[in-house]
Design a protein around this motif. Structure first.
Motif, PDB file in Angstrom:
ATOM      1  N   SER A   7     113.930  68.767  15.923  1.00  0.00           N
ATOM      2  CA  SER A   7     113.166  69.876  16.494  1.00  0.00           C
ATOM      3  C   SER A   7     111.876  69.335  17.110  1.00  0.00           C
ATOM      4  O   SER A   7     111.005  68.816  16.410  1.00  0.00           O
ATOM      5  CB  SER A   7     112.838  70.895  15.401  1.00  0.00           C
ATOM      6  OG  SER A   7     111.829  71.782  15.856  1.00  0.00           O
ATOM      7  N   GLN A   8     111.765  69.471  18.419  1.00  0.00           N
ATOM      8  CA  GLN A   8     110.547  69.010  19.092  1.00  0.00           C
ATOM      9  C   GLN A   8     109.354  69.863  18.689  1.00  0.00           C
ATOM     10  O   GLN A   8     108.215  69.388  18.690  1.00  0.00           O
ATOM     11  CB  GLN A   8     110.748  69.054  20.616  1.00  0.00           C
ATOM     12  CG  GLN A   8     111.796  68.073  21.126  1.00  0.00           C
ATOM     13  CD  GLN A   8     111.488  66.631  20.732  1.00  0.00           C
ATOM     14  OE1 GLN A   8     110.353  66.176  20.817  1.00  0.00           O
ATOM     15  NE2 GLN A   8     112.520  65.911  20.270  1.00  0.00           N
ATOM     16  N   ASP A   9     109.614  71.108  18.341  1.00  0.00           N
ATOM     17  CA  ASP A   9     108.527  71.989  17.903  1.00  0.00           C
ATOM     18  C   ASP A   9     107.900  71.446  16.607  1.00  0.00           C
ATOM     19  O   ASP A   9     106.671  71.395  16.473  1.00  0.00           O
ATOM     20  CB  ASP A   9     109.069  73.405  17.684  1.00  0.00           C
ATOM     21  CG  ASP A   9     107.979  74.343  17.188  1.00  0.00           C
ATOM     22  OD1 ASP A   9     106.899  74.364  17.811  1.00  0.00           O
ATOM     23  OD2 ASP A   9     108.199  75.030  16.176  1.00  0.00           O
ATOM     24  N   ILE A  11     108.131  68.316  15.513  1.00  0.00           N
ATOM     25  CA  ILE A  11     107.528  67.001  15.796  1.00  0.00           C
ATOM     26  C   ILE A  11     106.134  67.169  16.416  1.00  0.00           C
ATOM     27  O   ILE A  11     105.215  66.408  16.104  1.00  0.00           O
ATOM     28  CB  ILE A  11     108.453  66.185  16.730  1.00  0.00           C
ATOM     29  CG1 ILE A  11     109.746  65.807  15.981  1.00  0.00           C
ATOM     30  CG2 ILE A  11     107.748  64.926  17.244  1.00  0.00           C
ATOM     31  CD1 ILE A  11     110.795  65.129  16.842  1.00  0.00           C
ATOM     32  N   SER A  12     105.995  68.193  17.249  1.00  0.00           N
ATOM     33  CA  SER A  12     104.692  68.418  17.915  1.00  0.00           C
ATOM     34  C   SER A  12     103.610  68.836  16.909  1.00  0.00           C
ATOM     35  O   SER A  12     102.415  68.771  17.224  1.00  0.00           O
ATOM     36  CB  SER A  12     104.846  69.482  19.005  1.00  0.00           C
ATOM     37  OG  SER A  12     105.082  70.759  18.424  1.00  0.00           O
ATOM     38  N   GLN A  13     104.027  69.253  15.714  1.00  0.00           N
ATOM     39  CA  GLN A  13     103.051  69.692  14.706  1.00  0.00           C
ATOM     40  C   GLN A  13     102.670  68.583  13.716  1.00  0.00           C
ATOM     41  O   GLN A  13     102.074  68.858  12.682  1.00  0.00           O
ATOM     42  CB  GLN A  13     103.639  70.873  13.910  1.00  0.00           C
ATOM     43  CG  GLN A  13     103.991  72.094  14.735  1.00  0.00           C
ATOM     44  CD  GLN A  13     104.666  73.156  13.884  1.00  0.00           C
ATOM     45  OE1 GLN A  13     104.215  73.482  12.795  1.00  0.00           O
ATOM     46  NE2 GLN A  13     105.779  73.681  14.374  1.00  0.00           N
ATOM     47  N   ARG A  14     103.039  67.329  14.032  1.00  0.00           N
ATOM     48  CA  ARG A  14     102.852  66.241  13.059  1.00  0.00           C
ATOM     49  C   ARG A  14     101.440  66.207  12.468  1.00  0.00           C
ATOM     50  O   ARG A  14     101.264  66.187  11.242  1.00  0.00           O
ATOM     51  CB  ARG A  14     103.167  64.890  13.688  1.00  0.00           C
ATOM     52  CG  ARG A  14     102.876  63.719  12.726  1.00  0.00           C
ATOM     53  CD  ARG A  14     103.112  62.354  13.324  1.00  0.00           C
ATOM     54  NE  ARG A  14     104.522  62.136  13.558  1.00  0.00           N
ATOM     55  CZ  ARG A  14     105.065  61.919  14.743  1.00  0.00           C
ATOM     56  NH1 ARG A  14     104.285  61.890  15.815  1.00  0.00           N
ATOM     57  NH2 ARG A  14     106.338  61.722  14.876  1.00  0.00           N
ATOM     58  N   GLU A  15     100.439  66.192  13.300  1.00  0.00           N
ATOM     59  CA  GLU A  15      99.072  66.039  12.783  1.00  0.00           C
ATOM     60  C   GLU A  15      98.634  67.266  11.979  1.00  0.00           C
ATOM     61  O   GLU A  15      97.926  67.141  10.980  1.00  0.00           O
ATOM     62  CB  GLU A  15      98.108  65.750  13.937  1.00  0.00           C
ATOM     63  CG  GLU A  15      98.335  64.394  14.582  1.00  0.00           C
ATOM     64  CD  GLU A  15      98.394  63.249  13.563  1.00  0.00           C
ATOM     65  OE1 GLU A  15      97.571  63.244  12.623  1.00  0.00           O
ATOM     66  OE2 GLU A  15      99.288  62.389  13.695  1.00  0.00           O
ATOM     67  N   THR A  16      99.062  68.434  12.424  1.00  0.00           N
ATOM     68  CA  THR A  16      98.723  69.658  11.671  1.00  0.00           C
ATOM     69  C   THR A  16      99.380  69.636  10.298  1.00  0.00           C
ATOM     70  O   THR A  16      98.746  69.964   9.276  1.00  0.00           O
ATOM     71  CB  THR A  16      99.190  70.904  12.449  1.00  0.00           C
ATOM     72  OG1 THR A  16      98.586  70.888  13.746  1.00  0.00           O
ATOM     73  CG2 THR A  16      98.793  72.177  11.719  1.00  0.00           C
ATOM     74  N   SER A  32     100.901  58.769   8.448  1.00  0.00           N
ATOM     75  CA  SER A  32     101.263  59.317   9.762  1.00  0.00           C
ATOM     76  C   SER A  32     101.218  58.260  10.855  1.00  0.00           C
ATOM     77  O   SER A  32     101.826  58.431  11.908  1.00  0.00           O
ATOM     78  CB  SER A  32     100.322  60.474  10.132  1.00  0.00           C
ATOM     79  OG  SER A  32      98.977  60.030  10.162  1.00  0.00           O
ATOM     80  N   LEU A  53     109.017  61.685  10.292  1.00  0.00           N
ATOM     81  CA  LEU A  53     107.889  62.445  10.852  1.00  0.00           C
ATOM     82  C   LEU A  53     106.602  62.071  10.120  1.00  0.00           C
ATOM     83  O   LEU A  53     105.580  61.761  10.752  1.00  0.00           O
ATOM     84  CB  LEU A  53     108.161  63.950  10.686  1.00  0.00           C
ATOM     85  CG  LEU A  53     107.101  64.896  11.207  1.00  0.00           C
ATOM     86  CD1 LEU A  53     107.041  64.868  12.720  1.00  0.00           C
ATOM     87  CD2 LEU A  53     107.354  66.320  10.693  1.00  0.00           C
ATOM     88  N   ASP A  96     112.274  64.714  12.485  1.00  0.00           N
ATOM     89  CA  ASP A  96     111.542  65.973  12.327  1.00  0.00           C
ATOM     90  C   ASP A  96     111.464  66.381  10.854  1.00  0.00           C
ATOM     91  O   ASP A  96     111.353  67.571  10.538  1.00  0.00           O
ATOM     92  CB  ASP A  96     112.200  67.084  13.145  1.00  0.00           C
ATOM     93  CG  ASP A  96     113.649  67.317  12.731  1.00  0.00           C
ATOM     94  OD1 ASP A  96     114.233  66.451  12.048  1.00  0.00           O
ATOM     95  OD2 ASP A  96     114.202  68.372  13.089  1.00  0.00           O
TER      96      ASP A  96
END
Length: 497
Positions: A7-9, A11-16, A32, A53, A96
């Motif tokens: 899920s790219q969604d 993956i885009s939240q990694r830092e959060t 991370s 992730l 992810d």
């Protein structure tokens, strides 16, 4: 080998996500950085890799609960991992998903010597349990070859065996209680730290042991301890052919002797280890059996005579019997060094495991020889002969285009041959991703359907270790479940079953 599409969604939240998880376990225990995540890309089967992730290392059951609750609320996948020695890709990360590593859960919580029970956390190495109780004359019997580094939590996940499982049983036979955290963060306590703790209950410990991290994360284990045998002696038996050695395995069991261990090595393995142990094996030897006998001194002496007579009757060329503990350790060193010795003969090797009835050993070993010619790849054999648990070592060169694929196909054909003679896909390594796509060869659609329903009962959103064991993904809706919103049941007048 295909895995669920990441899920790219997510993956885009990694830092959060990392920031939220750091509030639970502390900032230094969430990894991370890409460079620091690289050592976690694979487990013991290095042919398959994926960058996790995040890597999260909780230090307590409460932290595990909070991490799983956090991930469940956000729909983040979780892959549990011990020390990463799985040989079936069971701890292969997801791009992810977070990798939940149990390395910091590494305490022997309590030893109850009178009741021969120890409570341990999942990150304790297998060997450390026996070391912790050796002064009491006790030990933990299941001893996978990786026992120096593999963790008891990983052993539970894969239902690990080892050399001594022929006489003493596999991990499932030595677990009395489990503390388990579900994906929702809910805590379960199964069995307890005493014999008979789980009697009268559903056999959920049997379900959990060997479930490969698909149902929950184990945070404490009560294990059964055994007295250290008074005496142990090993017999090294050389044979002029693989067939003679295989026939001797059945003959030993046939006369009523259950050795503590009964191991097989072929000529290629012997040639490889002879360099390391500085010992030559008889030129006529094509296969060697190591048979360990334990018990009281009188009992062991009698069994040594029985097994020696059986071996001679089966055509053994040479017998060596240990008379001291130093000799026993020296004889076993060839077996313990086998896999590292083979690693010096080839750039890469692929070791799988399947289990067959003992009387089918010659048939399946001959099939391996035919498959070696078919795929043009060399191989060697070193395995637990007493319980028919094969570990073919297929040699290949990952730098050669197509070699890995040939090794995978070779291994798959060996496992299919195991199932075809009445065996099973795995003896102790688990299914993971390595054997996942072969599950339909052993199990029917109904079998797999039932197994996936069980998975859904524990983890309906399929967030725990997805992509492993089952050849096809599932959702609980496929099993007739429905989503009820605000208590409004659709078509409430229709009878339901």
């Amino acid at each position: 080998m295909q895995m669920p599409h990441p899920s790219q969604d997510i993956i885009s939240q990694r830092e959060t996500l990392a920031a939220g998880l750091r509030q639970i376990v502390g900032s230094e225990w969430v990894i991370s950085d890409e460079v620091e995540r690289k050592p976690y890309q694979c487990d013991g089967i290095t042919a398959y890799m994926a960058m996790p992730l995040l890597v999260v290392l909780p230090a307590s059951t409460e932290e595990v609960r909070a991490v799983l609750r956090f991930c469940h609320e956000r729909g983040v996948k979780v892959v549990p991992r011990g020390s990463g020695t799985s040989l079936s890709g069971g701890a292969l990360p997801l791009e992810d998903g977070i990798l939940l590593v149990t390395s910091r859960l590494c305490s022997v919580v309590e030893v109850d010597a009178p009741n021969r029970v120890a409570r341990v956390q999942p990150g304790v190495p297998n060997i450390a349990i026996s070391e912790a109780v050796s002064h009491l004359g006790l030990c933990y019997m299941p001893d996978p070859s990786s026992q120096l580094i593999s963790t008891i939590g990983g052993n539970v996940a894969e239902n690990a065996g080892g050399v001594h499982c022929l006489k003493y049983g596999v991990t499932a036979d030595h677990i009395l209680g489990l503390q388990l955290v579900l994906m929702t963060g809910e805590l379960l306590q199964l069995g307890g730290a005493f014999l008979g703790a789980s009697e009268g209950e559903l056999d959920l410990m049997g379900v959990l042991t060997g479930s490969e991290g698909l149902l929950g994360v184990v945070t404490e284990i009560a294990v059964r301890l055994e007295p250290v045998p008074e005496v142990a002696r090993v017999i090294s038996m050389s044979f002029p052919s693989v067939e003679k050695a295989c026939e001797c395995v059945g003959a030993i069991i046939g006369v009523g002797v259950i050795p503590a261990g009964l191991e097989f090595m072929d000529r290629k393995v012997l040639d490889a280890v002879s360099v390391l142990i500085r010992e030559r094996f008889d030129d006529r030897t094509e296969a060697l059996l190591l048979c360990e006998l334990d018990g009281t001194a009188v009992e062991v002496d009698a069994l040594v005579h029985v097994v020696s007579d059986v071996a001679r009757a089966q055509g053994a060329i040479e017998l060596k019997v240990s008379t001291t503990e130093e000799e026993r350790q020296r004889i076993w060193s060839s077996r313990k060094l086998a896999f590292s010795a083979i690693g010096k003969l080839c750039p890469d090797y692929y070791c799988t495991d399947g289990t067959i009835p003992r009387n089918k050993l010659p048939e399946v070993l001959n099939t391996m020889a035919e498959l070696s010619e078919k795929y043009g790849l060399d191989y060697a054999n070193c395995f637990h002969a007493g319980d028919g648990n094969l570990h073919p070592i297929i040699m290949y060169d990952a730098a050669k285009p197509g070699d890995l694929e040939k090794a995978e196909a070779f291994g798959a054909d060996v496992l299919i041959a195991c199932v075809n003679v009445g065996g099973v896909l795995s003896g102790e390594h688990g299914i993971g991703v390595e054997k996942r796509d072969l599950m339909t060869h052993q199990f029917t659609d109904v079998d797999l359907h039932q197994q996936q329903m069980l998975k859904c009962a524990f983890d309906p959103q399929e967030l725990l270790n997805p992509g492993k064991v089952f050849p096809t993904a599932c959702r609980c809706a496929e099993f007739g479940r429905m989503h009820v919103r605000g208590g409004a049941l659709r078509f409430a007048d229709i009878p339901r079953f």
